[in-house]
Scaffold this active site. Structure first.
Site, PDB file in Angstrom:
ATOM      1  N   GLY A  14    -115.817  34.202 -84.608  1.00 26.39           N
ATOM      2  CA  GLY A  14    -115.339  34.671 -85.922  1.00 26.39           C
ATOM      3  C   GLY A  14    -116.175  35.801 -86.493  1.00 26.39           C
ATOM      4  N   GLN A  15    -115.879  36.113 -87.775  1.00 25.58           N
ATOM      5  CA  GLN A  15    -116.496  37.264 -88.448  1.00 25.58           C
ATOM      6  C   GLN A  15    -118.043  37.158 -88.466  1.00 25.58           C
ATOM      7  OE1 GLN A  15    -115.655  37.461 -92.656  1.00 25.58           O
ATOM      8  NE2 GLN A  15    -115.707  39.697 -92.717  1.00 25.58           N
ATOM      9  N   ILE A  38    -112.777  27.850 -80.381  1.00 27.14           N
ATOM     10  CA  ILE A  38    -111.499  27.300 -79.923  1.00 27.14           C
ATOM     11  C   ILE A  38    -110.810  28.278 -78.962  1.00 27.14           C
ATOM     12  CG2 ILE A  38    -110.088  28.170 -81.852  1.00 27.14           C
ATOM     13  CD1 ILE A  38    -108.917  25.228 -81.938  1.00 27.14           C
ATOM     14  N   TYR A 145    -109.503  26.487-100.417  1.00 29.04           N
ATOM     15  CA  TYR A 145    -110.746  26.891 -99.756  1.00 29.04           C
ATOM     16  C   TYR A 145    -111.964  26.489-100.609  1.00 29.04           C
ATOM     17  CZ  TYR A 145    -114.175  30.288 -97.906  1.00 29.04           C
ATOM     18  OH  TYR A 145    -115.275  30.905 -97.389  1.00 29.04           O
ATOM     19  N   LYS A 149    -114.911  23.799 -99.801  1.00 26.09           N
ATOM     20  CA  LYS A 149    -116.324  24.194 -99.744  1.00 26.09           C
ATOM     21  C   LYS A 149    -117.161  23.351-100.715  1.00 26.09           C
ATOM     22  CE  LYS A 149    -116.377  27.237 -96.499  1.00 26.09           C
ATOM     23  NZ  LYS A 149    -117.115  26.942 -95.259  1.00 26.09           N
TER      24      LYS A 149
HETATM   25  C1  AKB Z   1    -112.862  34.853 -98.809  1.00 23.97           C
HETATM   26  O1  AKB Z   1    -112.537  35.890 -99.399  1.00 23.97           O
HETATM   27  O2  AKB Z   1    -112.078  33.903 -98.638  1.00 23.97           O
HETATM   28  C2  AKB Z   1    -114.274  34.710 -98.296  1.00 23.97           C
HETATM   29  C3  AKB Z   1    -115.197  34.104 -99.286  1.00 23.97           C
HETATM   30  C4  AKB Z   1    -115.392  34.708-100.615  1.00 23.97           C
HETATM   31  O3  AKB Z   1    -115.816  33.126 -98.993  1.00 23.97           O
HETATM   32  N1  AKB Z   1    -114.771  35.971 -97.889  1.00 23.97           N
END
Ligand code: AKB
Length: 316
Positions: A14-15, A38, A145, A149
């Site tokens: 990934g990045q 993966i 997201y 987190k």
């Molecule tokens: C996103 O934009 O989803 C990510 C982050 C801010 O964690 N780069």
């Protein structure tokens, strides 16, 4: 080369992974850093040292790989970012939380000395103070997201307190790098813009021109991550995730800076669904805990980052 460690990097394609793995192999030696993803990773990761195909949700395979390589450190980077997770909330939650949970459970049973897990500025939400957002403040994220987190941060602290697992974490801002393509995040406009500026001399931005967000150049992010992992355990006072900062800018600020290198570069704005994720996040971050605890200091500001990005992208 440094002390003997065996390091497993999950999500190595990934990045962050593609750049982190190269630096870890430089520091610890190629054969000591195992890339896992993966998918088969790109050339640099694939050719540079050992790699394993791994879905972090596959508990049995994860256990086999840990048994085989006996890593002293694990970096768990496999995750869905804000925009992609919002398109598939159930899978976003599953990958981001269950993936971490699998690692923490194994770490509580086997001897793994250190774990790194990335959190994000997305743990903050619309009710958080936006400017100089403190380390300890309101965290009411409004994206899948961000929720995943925040839950992950709580699990990290729980496993540290209950099982004494040395897990360390950073709340990354938007990350900008030239080695990999943008990966489904809201801050990714700040990567995409460089590709389009060099190819087409124009970019249509999906955020509005004044949406300022915290950002960081990848070399700073990689160095900060490794410095955090190398810090003495007694110096780590935050066991959820550290605020970390480098710069804050809006699409308009970035476009102005790019224009100083690419004459005639034009930007237009067409905000989409990602605008509301950006609106819920801080404008700037107070990272004094990182600075005081383990000596964090960024090297790149907007000007230096832009010039380095353009230089490297032209070269490649
Ligand atoms: C996103 O934009 O989803 C990510 C982050 C801010 O964690 N780069």
């Amino acid at each position: 080369m440094k002390k003997k460690e065996t390091i497993l990097v999950i999500g190595a394609g990934g990045q962050i992974g593609t750049e982190l793995i190269v630096e870890l192999r430089r520091i610890y030696g190629s054969s000591s850093v195992i890339a896992a993803d993966i998918k088969t990773p790109g050339y640099e990761v694939f050719e540079g040292g050992p790699y394993e195909i791994l879905d972090v949700l596959d508990h049995r395979r994860l256990y086999e790989i840990i048994k085989k390589h006996k890593p002293s450190q694990i970096y768990l980077l496999a995750a869905l970012l804000s925009s992609t997770a919002e398109q598939n909330p159930a899978f976003g939650w599953k990958l981001n939380v269950n993936g971490l949970f699998n690692i923490l459970e194994i770490a509580s049973k086997r001897k793994i000395q250190k774990i790194f897990w990335p959190s994000s500025i997305a743990v903050f939400g619309p009710n958080t103070p936006k400017v100089n957002t403190p380390q300890f403040t309101i965290t009411e994220p409004s994206t899948v997201y961000g929720i995943s987190k925040l839950a992950g941060e709580r699990w990290c602290e729980y496993y540290y307190r209950k099982h004494n697992i040395d897990i360390r974490s950073l709340r990354y801002p938007g990350l900008i790098g030239h080695k990999s393509q943008p990966g489904g995040g809201t801050t990714d406009y700040a990567v995409h813009i460089f590709h389009e500026a060099l190819i087409k001399k124009s970019y249509r931005c999906f955020l509005n021109k004044n949406s300022a967000l915290p950002m960081m150049y990848m070399p700073d992010a990689i160095r900060g991550t490794i410095e955090l992992m190398e810090a003495q355990s007694e110096r780590i006072s935050v066991r959820s995730s550290y605020n970390i900062a480098a710069m804050s800018f809006s699409p308009k600020d970035l476009a102005n800076e790019i224009e100083t290198h690419i004459t005639g570069f034009k930007i237009s704005y067409k905000p989409d669904h990602r605008q509301k994720y950006a609106d819920s996040w801080p404008v700037s971050i107070d990272d004094s805990f990182s600075k005081n605890d383990w000596g964090w200091k960024p090297k790149f500001n907007l000007k230096k980052m832009t010039s380095d990005m353009i230089h490297n992208m032209k070269k490649n």
